[in-house]
Design a protein around this motif. Structure first.
Motif, PDB file in Angstrom:
ATOM      1  N   UNK A 267      65.311  62.089  59.196  1.00  0.00           N
ATOM      2  CA  UNK A 267      65.104  62.010  60.633  1.00  0.00           C
ATOM      3  C   UNK A 267      63.870  62.770  61.106  1.00  0.00           C
ATOM      4  N   UNK A 268      63.106  63.358  60.150  1.00  0.00           N
ATOM      5  CA  UNK A 268      61.901  64.135  60.484  1.00  0.00           C
ATOM      6  C   UNK A 268      62.209  65.305  61.416  1.00  0.00           C
ATOM      7  N   UNK A 269      63.391  65.897  61.250  1.00  0.00           N
ATOM      8  CA  UNK A 269      63.799  67.002  62.113  1.00  0.00           C
ATOM      9  C   UNK A 269      63.313  68.354  61.619  1.00  0.00           C
ATOM     10  N   UNK A 270      63.166  68.496  60.301  1.00  0.00           N
ATOM     11  CA  UNK A 270      62.931  69.823  59.731  1.00  0.00           C
ATOM     12  C   UNK A 270      61.743  70.561  60.358  1.00  0.00           C
ATOM     13  N   UNK A 271      60.560  69.919  60.523  1.00  0.00           N
ATOM     14  CA  UNK A 271      59.417  70.679  61.048  1.00  0.00           C
ATOM     15  C   UNK A 271      59.612  71.206  62.465  1.00  0.00           C
ATOM     16  N   UNK A 272      60.305  70.431  63.295  1.00  0.00           N
ATOM     17  CA  UNK A 272      60.459  70.837  64.694  1.00  0.00           C
ATOM     18  C   UNK A 272      61.796  71.489  64.983  1.00  0.00           C
ATOM     19  N   UNK A 273      62.638  71.648  63.961  1.00  0.00           N
ATOM     20  CA  UNK A 273      63.984  72.160  64.188  1.00  0.00           C
ATOM     21  C   UNK A 273      64.007  73.533  64.855  1.00  0.00           C
ATOM     22  N   UNK A 274      63.191  74.507  64.429  1.00  0.00           N
ATOM     23  CA  UNK A 274      63.254  75.819  65.105  1.00  0.00           C
ATOM     24  C   UNK A 274      63.001  75.726  66.605  1.00  0.00           C
ATOM     25  N   UNK A 275      62.020  74.903  66.999  1.00  0.00           N
ATOM     26  CA  UNK A 275      61.731  74.771  68.431  1.00  0.00           C
ATOM     27  C   UNK A 275      62.861  74.060  69.156  1.00  0.00           C
ATOM     28  N   UNK A 276      63.440  73.032  68.516  1.00  0.00           N
ATOM     29  CA  UNK A 276      64.548  72.294  69.142  1.00  0.00           C
ATOM     30  C   UNK A 276      65.735  73.215  69.362  1.00  0.00           C
ATOM     31  N   UNK A 277      66.151  73.911  68.290  1.00  0.00           N
ATOM     32  CA  UNK A 277      67.320  74.772  68.399  1.00  0.00           C
ATOM     33  C   UNK A 277      67.065  75.917  69.369  1.00  0.00           C
ATOM     34  N   UNK A 278      65.854  76.475  69.322  1.00  0.00           N
ATOM     35  CA  UNK A 278      65.539  77.562  70.235  1.00  0.00           C
ATOM     36  C   UNK A 278      65.623  77.124  71.683  1.00  0.00           C
ATOM     37  N   UNK A 279      65.116  75.922  71.964  1.00  0.00           N
ATOM     38  CA  UNK A 279      65.179  75.400  73.328  1.00  0.00           C
ATOM     39  C   UNK A 279      66.621  75.162  73.761  1.00  0.00           C
ATOM     40  N   UNK A 280      67.396  74.487  72.919  1.00  0.00           N
ATOM     41  CA  UNK A 280      68.776  74.179  73.275  1.00  0.00           C
ATOM     42  C   UNK A 280      69.605  75.444  73.446  1.00  0.00           C
ATOM     43  N   UNK A 281      69.377  76.403  72.556  1.00  0.00           N
ATOM     44  CA  UNK A 281      70.173  77.625  72.593  1.00  0.00           C
ATOM     45  C   UNK A 281      69.866  78.460  73.829  1.00  0.00           C
ATOM     46  N   UNK A 282      68.586  78.694  74.085  1.00  0.00           N
ATOM     47  CA  UNK A 282      68.229  79.613  75.168  1.00  0.00           C
ATOM     48  C   UNK A 282      68.284  78.956  76.549  1.00  0.00           C
ATOM     49  N   UNK A 283      67.954  77.653  76.609  1.00  0.00           N
ATOM     50  CA  UNK A 283      67.889  77.001  77.914  1.00  0.00           C
ATOM     51  C   UNK A 283      69.154  76.260  78.303  1.00  0.00           C
ATOM     52  N   UNK A 284      69.937  75.849  77.308  1.00  0.00           N
ATOM     53  CA  UNK A 284      71.090  75.025  77.613  1.00  0.00           C
ATOM     54  C   UNK A 284      72.408  75.691  77.272  1.00  0.00           C
ATOM     55  N   UNK A 285      72.456  76.329  76.127  1.00  0.00           N
ATOM     56  CA  UNK A 285      73.728  76.915  75.721  1.00  0.00           C
ATOM     57  C   UNK A 285      73.807  78.386  76.051  1.00  0.00           C
ATOM     58  N   UNK A 286      72.687  78.974  76.435  1.00  0.00           N
ATOM     59  CA  UNK A 286      72.717  80.345  76.912  1.00  0.00           C
ATOM     60  C   UNK A 286      72.711  81.407  75.835  1.00  0.00           C
ATOM     61  N   UNK A 287      72.030  81.172  74.692  1.00  0.00           N
ATOM     62  CA  UNK A 287      71.886  82.234  73.701  1.00  0.00           C
ATOM     63  C   UNK A 287      70.598  82.023  72.919  1.00  0.00           C
ATOM     64  N   UNK A 288      70.116  83.102  72.361  1.00  0.00           N
ATOM     65  CA  UNK A 288      68.902  83.054  71.572  1.00  0.00           C
ATOM     66  C   UNK A 288      68.980  84.057  70.430  1.00  0.00           C
ATOM     67  N   UNK A 289      68.231  83.781  69.360  1.00  0.00           N
ATOM     68  CA  UNK A 289      68.187  84.674  68.206  1.00  0.00           C
ATOM     69  C   UNK A 289      66.992  85.603  68.356  1.00  0.00           C
ATOM     70  N   UNK A 290      67.224  86.903  68.141  1.00  0.00           N
ATOM     71  CA  UNK A 290      66.125  87.883  68.174  1.00  0.00           C
ATOM     72  C   UNK A 290      66.400  88.977  67.151  1.00  0.00           C
ATOM     73  N   UNK A 291      65.357  89.713  66.737  1.00  0.00           N
ATOM     74  CA  UNK A 291      65.587  90.840  65.825  1.00  0.00           C
ATOM     75  C   UNK A 291      66.446  91.913  66.485  1.00  0.00           C
ATOM     76  N   UNK A 292      67.304  92.523  65.707  1.00  0.00           N
ATOM     77  CA  UNK A 292      68.169  93.587  66.226  1.00  0.00           C
ATOM     78  C   UNK A 292      67.354  94.860  66.456  1.00  0.00           C
ATOM     79  N   UNK A 293      67.795  95.628  67.442  1.00  0.00           N
ATOM     80  CA  UNK A 293      67.166  96.905  67.761  1.00  0.00           C
ATOM     81  C   UNK A 293      68.175  98.033  67.534  1.00  0.00           C
ATOM     82  N   UNK A 294      67.669  99.234  67.543  1.00  0.00           N
ATOM     83  CA  UNK A 294      68.557 100.377  67.324  1.00  0.00           C
ATOM     84  C   UNK A 294      69.662 100.432  68.378  1.00  0.00           C
TER      85      UNK A 294
END
Length: 456
Positions: A267-294
């Motif tokens: 489906x040619x998803x692999x190259x754009x997958x990080x951007x797709x998931x990041x958009x859906x997660x942060x803009x639609x589902x209300x979560x995002x992945x980030x590095x942990x802090x102290x």
């Protein structure tokens, strides 16, 4: 992999909407400028092509009398102002279509039309097609075959599909949907994808730079020739439109997370997958992945002690030498951790049925060690399981380990195939290599994964 076909009323076999004239105008351009790419037929397919033409010439004026009129041997299209000879009048207009009636039929509808006939062995093969809106494949490459490039088709679908064709009846069609995500709204994508995903594609702009491409596929027996007709109606929508449909966005997140790697490549998803998931997660589902802090460390312990599988208390974790101080030291040396952070404002707006996020707004975390080449922690709060959070956290950990030069990485989990985690890792390409026989992980199953470069 399943057929996914459902029964279809004949009234809904062909669809006409407010984009009809735009679609037919694009078909006319392609048939004029690139005819050999969008229409092809093998010798011996003429009767099946005529079958399609006859079906549509009968169906369109009966189903859409306000737009089509049949007068003797002529079909009038009131939407385009065209009149076609379709009977046995013997004039030059009709004679010009005798050898390729499917070419004429394809000019009446928004759907692409693909005709299949059984071989001597009973296997159905593509023999003719009017295909103006393909998705990264060429009609000429598939004449004489069917679905060969689809991952797993020959092992899981070819026999069920042939059996389905054998039982198919003219007045009882079936339908299914297929989808992909592309970086252009263009309907004609009749070449193999060769251009890279834009380097400036990010979760912030993916909603406006990517399109969901949906294919409504119907299958129907041809009454006279005994062939099978596939119709494919293509729709394109900007990814940003999912803001209006949070349940669909949630389903897309799950579908991508559960999709095997070979299907992602198809489906040619692999190259754009990080951007797709990041958009859906942060803009639609209300979560995002980030590095942990102290400042997240205390929340990591709260998540770790809240899981159901492999549950441990703070006391049990401390007995293993894992404390807030030791975790802080790890993050300052050769380890890295990632958290899934909830966005309460987006969650409330887009998915009000979701559970309230915890006070610290973290739903899960992963932690990896580059020196040991391992992912040694991945946990998601029970209320947020099944949303792709664990998959995204694991992907972040894997990417970091690959970037650190690791060629093979490992992790351990409970030695029980019925455990959710056990199946989760298998599904995401990890390999179970054996039970640990000594050390702190004694009795647990060891999984390994090789880097994409090594695996390739």
């Amino acid at each position: 992999m399943r057929l996914g076909l459902r029964s279809l009323s004949l009234d809904h076999w062909i669809e006409i909407d407010d984009q009809y004239e735009r679609y037919l105008q694009r078909k006319r351009e392609l048939l004029s400028e690139r005819h050999a790419e969008v229409f092809a037929a093998l010798p011996g397919s003429e009767a099946a092509q005529q079958d399609v033409l006859n079906l549509l010439a009968d169906h369109l004026p009966r189903r859409f009398p306000q737009w089509f009129t049949r007068m003797g041997d002529r079909l009038i299209n009131h939407l385009t102002g065209e009149t076609w000879t379709v009977g046995d009048g013997g004039d030059t207009d009709l004679q010009s279509w005798r050898e390729c009636p499917l070419d004429l039929a394809g000019r009446w509808v928004q759907e692409d039309l693909l005709v299949l006939l059984p071989s001597a062995e009973g296997t159905y093969r593509l023999v003719a097609g009017s295909l103006c809106f393909p998705l990264y494949w060429r009609l000429a490459d598939k004449l004489g075959q069917i679905h060969a490039p689809v991952p797993g088709y020959d092992k899981t679908l070819e026999r069920p599909m042939d059996n389905f064709f054998a039982r198919l009846q003219p007045n009882h069609p079936g339908y299914r949907f297929n989808w992909s995500i592309v970086d252009t709204p263009e309907l004609f994508l009749g070449v193999q994808r060769s251009h890279p995903v834009p380097t400036d594609l990010t979760p912030d702009n993916a909603g406006d730079r990517l399109w969901i491409r949906v294919e409504r596929q119907t299958v129907r027996r041809l009454p006279q020739s005994g062939g099978v007709l596939f119709t494919v109606r293509t729709y394109t929508y900007p990814l940003a439109m999912l803001q209006q449909y949070p349940e669909a966005a949630a389903g897309l997140v799950r579908a991508i997370a559960q999709m095997p790697p070979d299907m992602q490549r198809y489906k040619s998803l692999a190259p754009s997958r990080p951007a797709i998931e990041g958009y859906l997660q942060s803009n639609l589902w209300g979560w995002q992945i980030r590095p942990a802090q102290a400042t997240d460390i205390e929340a990591l312990f709260d998540i770790r002690t809240s899981v159901v599988e492999d549950h441990q208390s703070r006391k049990e974790i401390a007995a293993l030498g894992i404390t807030p101080a030791s975790v802080a030291h790890m993050l300052d040396t050769d380890c890295c951790a990632w958290v899934a952070e909830m966005n309460a404002e987006v969650k409330t707006k887009m998915n009000p049925g979701s559970p309230d996020p915890p006070a610290h707004r973290l739903a899960g975390f992963a932690i990896a060690n580059a020196t040991e080449k391992t992912v040694f922690g991945l946990f998601v709060l029970p209320a947020y399981e099944g949303r792709g959070i664990g998959r995204s956290l694991l992907q972040a950990a894997e990417d970091w380990l690959w970037s650190a030069g690791c060629e093979e990485i490992w992790l351990v989990t409970g030695n029980d195939p019925t455990l959710r985690a056990y199946g989760f890792y298998l599904h995401l390409g990890w390999t179970a290599v054996g039970v640990e026989t000594a050390g702190e992980f004694q009795g647990e199953m060891r999984f390994i994964k090789r880097s994409p470069k090594q695996a390739g």
